[in-house]
Write an enzyme that holds these catalytic residues in place. Structure first.
Site, PDB file in Angstrom:
ATOM      1  N   ASP A  58      -8.670  -4.378  -6.135  1.00 45.17           N
ATOM      2  CA  ASP A  58      -8.187  -3.638  -4.977  1.00 45.17           C
ATOM      3  C   ASP A  58      -8.984  -2.347  -4.792  1.00 45.17           C
ATOM      4  OD1 ASP A  58      -6.609  -2.054  -3.142  1.00 45.17           O
ATOM      5  OD2 ASP A  58      -4.922  -3.377  -3.583  1.00 45.17           O
ATOM      6  N   SER A  85       0.839  -1.194   0.000  1.00 46.87           N
ATOM      7  CA  SER A  85       0.000   0.000   0.000  1.00 46.87           C
ATOM      8  C   SER A  85       0.881   1.253   0.000  1.00 46.87           C
ATOM      9  CB  SER A  85      -0.961  -0.044   1.190  1.00 46.87           C
ATOM     10  OG  SER A  85      -2.009   0.867   1.021  1.00 46.87           O
ATOM     11  N   HIS A 137      -7.480  -5.818  -0.751  1.00 40.88           N
ATOM     12  CA  HIS A 137      -6.332  -4.912  -0.784  1.00 40.88           C
ATOM     13  C   HIS A 137      -5.049  -5.719  -0.633  1.00 40.88           C
ATOM     14  CE1 HIS A 137      -4.250  -1.208  -0.623  1.00 40.88           C
ATOM     15  NE2 HIS A 137      -4.123  -1.107   0.689  1.00 40.88           N
TER      16      HIS A 137
END
Length: 514
Positions: free
Chosen positions: A452, A234, A482
């Protein structure tokens, strides 16, 4: 108010992470400190570091429990690394960075593998032990290492508000409909910034992604690694890209999973997330047999009802519209949590907001006693130092129709967030978009997931293009949630493992089916 970028959200909500540590008193004497006379920081435009930093010997010891988490097993060691407070003055004041590691469990040790779990603001010291089961194959050949970046948790983590003040702020409408609500929204944002400035002091101007990337290279040198092996998730992908730009010749094997679009400014990022979360919501609705457009309209109507009259909960607190949106967001981070969303929405439709509130509390790091973690506070301090763009309320109002067209559920929230997140922030932002070009770097594996929600799939290709020809290599997973590694795809996991363990670089554009 919480910006939806944390890969770690679901893990935190499930209370899987129990590690906590501080520097210990023992050392095994086997870790090299690198060349005391050389500093990779000096090769990237920063003055050479003093030997007091490059030759420091980490005092590894047993990790200790903290107020928020129990101590991990004895396999884990903790230490504190000294780094310059101001990288422009490397001989000046220092800051202590909390590190955690577990040594390679097998033979043929490759080196250290450094992890950043996203946020910004996630504590690597807390998350690393729980994540080690996911990367057990890598643990055989790498020392697993993570840290609390500057301004996070044990590394002088910033706490901008008391628990009582945070709970009170949850009553502020993050999608204001009236002048009075708008005034309260922006006043709350300004007050938050003032609280951060008071709490952080000089640190406020030195917690940027660039600062942390330089910390990483000092870490690499002190750990005794000639190359940086790194797993960024991320926001950790943006951090990894910035590191590669600053230190291309030090890049070893870098994995970037759940990729932040490096070409998007703060408004572009909010638009990307609006598309990503709506896409994930559509997929969820399809899985329940609903038409996505009709299902979204029903949820949007539910949110309007909650905005007009918050729902009662079993805790005695009320579920506001803002908390309801946050509660809907959390289960979209993982397909395995979709049934939880169904139950929470059904209960809310019947007038009980308890389940959605519990989900929102999980995202907001609130425990059953009313104590809030610092993740979202550090997240804001770091991202507002990074982000130069400061949309005004007037500019945001003009943008709202575009956000609402993309998503009737998330558009208003993320649209207003573009102006409220860093409103009247006491420190200027550093850039519109991060520089991640890394000519001359070794191949970097960039992993994108088509489903995602927080870092939409399109960002992976943008990262590959920005890293440069011959550097970025894209791997696609047609999945949900995610992040891709450890999410159920043998194809993804084996490709990543082969790259990290053997240096096998897949063909750019490889696709793993769900």
């Amino acid at each position: 108010m919480a910006r939806f970028v944390r890969w770690t959200a679901l893990v935190a909500a499930a209370a899987l992470l129990t590690a906590g540590c501080s520097g210990g008193s023992s050392d095994d004497g086997k870790d090299g400190a690198g060349d005391a006379q050389s500093s990779a920081a000096g090769t990237s435009g920063t003055a050479a570091l003093p030997a007091s930093l490059t030759a420091q010997k980490l005092d590894w010891g047993r990790c200790k429990a903290t107020a928020d988490s129990a101590a991990p097993s004895s396999d884990w060691q903790c230490a504190t690394l000294k780094a310059p407070l101001d990288w422009a003055k490397p001989g000046g004041s220092t800051i202590g960075l909390a590190l955690i590691r577990s040594k390679a469990t097998g033979g043929d040790r490759i080196g250290s593998l450094l992890f950043n779990f996203g946020g910004p603001g996630a504590s690597g010291v807390d998350y690393m032990p729980a994540y080690s089961a996911t990367v057990s194959a890598l643990h055989e050949h790498y020392d697993l290492v993570s840290w609390d970046p500057r301004g996070v948790a044990a590394s002088e983590g910033v706490r901008c508000r008391s628990d009582k003040a945070i709970q009170a702020a949850e009553d502020v409408d993050a999608t204001p409909d009236t002048p009075a609500e708008e005034k309260a929204y922006f006043q709350d944002a300004a007050d938050f910034g003032k609280g951060c400035e008071k709490a952080a002091g000089k640190l406020m101007a030195h917690v940027s992604t660039t600062d942390t990337a330089r910390d990483m290279d000092l870490m690499r040198e002190v750990l005794g690694d000639s190359k940086m092996h790194y797993f960024g998730i991320s926001y950790g992908t943006e951090l990894g890209g910035v590191y590669a730009h600053l230190f291309p010749k030090k890049v070893g094997r870098l994995i970037l999973d759940a990729v932040v679009d490096p070409t998007a400014d703060s408004v572009g990022h909010a638009l990307n997330q609006t598309r990503g979360f709506q896409r994930a919501l559509d997929d969820y609705l399809k899985s329940t047999g609903q038409d996505p457009a009709q299902g979204s309209k029903k949820i949007a109507a539910l949110l309007k009802r909650i905005d007009a009259k918050p729902l009662a909960t079993s805790t005695g607190r009320e579920l506001t519209e803002t908390l309801a949106v946050t509660g809907i967001v959390l289960p979209l981070y993982s397909k395995q949590s979709w049934p939880t969303l169904t139950s929470a929405l059904d209960s809310a439709k019947e007038g009980d907001g308890s389940e959605l509130l519990a989900l929102a509390d999980g995202y907001n790091d609130r425990d059953s006693s009313g104590h809030y973690g610092t993740t979202t506070q550090s997240q804001r301090v770091i991202s507002c130092l990074d982000d130069k763009q400061r949309p005004t309320p007037e500019q945001t109002r003009k943008l709202l129709p575009e956000f609402e067209k993309i998503s009737p559920v998330f558009g208003d929230f993320l649209g207003w967030d573009t102006a409220g997140w860093c409103h009247d922030w006491p420190v200027a932002g550093q850039y519109d978009t991060p520089e991640v070009s890394a000519p001359g770097a070794a191949p970097i594996l960039v992993v994108g997931n088509t489903g995602d929600p927080a870092t939409p799939y399109e960002g992976a290709r943008k990262m590959v293009d920005e890293l440069g020809k011959g550097v970025g290599v894209e791997l696609t997973w047609k999945g949900e949630g995610h992040g891709a590694y450890g999410s159920g795809s043998d194809c993804v996991d084996s490709t990543v493992d082969a790259y990290l363990l053997k240096g096998t670089v897949p063909q750019d554009g490889k696709v793993c089916a769900s």
